[in-house]
Design an enzyme around this catalytic site. Structure first.
Site, PDB file in Angstrom:
ATOM      1  N   ARG A 235       5.907   6.531  -5.946  1.00 36.61           N
ATOM      2  CA  ARG A 235       6.044   6.516  -7.561  1.00 36.61           C
ATOM      3  C   ARG A 235       5.287   8.175  -7.611  1.00 36.61           C
ATOM      4  NH1 ARG A 235       4.205   0.134  -8.795  1.00 36.61           N
ATOM      5  NH2 ARG A 235       6.891  -0.375  -8.839  1.00 36.61           N
TER       6      ARG A 235
ATOM      7  N   HIS B 204      -4.038  -0.969  -4.599  1.00 36.16           N
ATOM      8  CA  HIS B 204      -2.999  -0.999  -5.220  1.00 36.16           C
ATOM      9  C   HIS B 204      -2.798  -2.359  -6.768  1.00 36.16           C
ATOM     10  CE1 HIS B 204       1.055  -1.390  -5.486  1.00 36.16           C
ATOM     11  NE2 HIS B 204       1.361  -3.143  -5.686  1.00 36.16           N
TER      12      HIS B 204
END
Length: 181
Positions: free
Chosen positions: A24, A48
């Protein structure tokens, strides 16, 4: 929890969130630079989560040239922020972030294991003193091959990055306490 409950060797327990977050981050950089994502090298370390991941903008490159040479501080901050809320953005748009990207990240890791490719990924692995952390699984750069994760790739973090990594580890430890509950 998986490591301690399974009894498997530490190099066989691999979390893929950092691989997904790094992809990303690469996408955000490539989009802003109008560059091919294949030419961008970028890592996200840490947990995360929207507040625990650390996109390493200072260390990201476009074909070996630091991206900071092409982006002003405001643009860098925007890319980091967009990376950190990438999952939440997808969830707001389509109701989940668990579609193609997590599967693709997992497939890339499996391919590197099966084909013994020695590829570098950010994965959540068990630390025993690396980056000042012990007895925790958290995202760091590792080499993935037939052994699972073979070795952690050393990183040199500046003071701000090191503080962010420590804060991320503290947050992960807090979440782990919920699992131990």
């Amino acid at each position: 929890l998986a490591f301690k409950a399974s009894g498997l060797p530490k190099n066989r327990i691999i979390g893929m969130g950092g691989t997904l977050d790094s992809a990303r981050f690469t996408y955000q950089l490539a989009t802003k630079l109008n560059a091919s994502a294949n030419d961008i090298q970028a890592l996200v370390i840490g947990g995360h989560g929207d507040t625990t991941m650390i996109p390493l903008i200072r260390q990201a490159t476009w074909k070996g040239i630091p991206v900071t040479q092409f982006l002003n501080e405001e643009e860098q901050a925007e890319i980091v922020q967009k990376t950190m809320v990438g999952g939440a953005t997808l969830t707001a748009l389509i109701g989940t972030s668990a579609w193609y990207a997590p599967g693709a990240a997992t497939a890339a890791l499996v391919e590197s294991i099966v084909r013994d490719q020695n590829k570098l990924f950010t994965c959540s692995v068990y630390l025993e003193g690396e980056l000042g952390q012990e007895d925790i699984h958290i995202g760091v750069p590792v080499i993935i091959n037939k052994k699972g994760w073979d070795r952690i790739v050393p990183l040199t973090l500046d003071e701000k990055e090191a503080a962010a990594f420590k804060a991320s580890a503290d947050a992960v430890r807090s979440m782990n306490k919920v699992l131990q509950g």
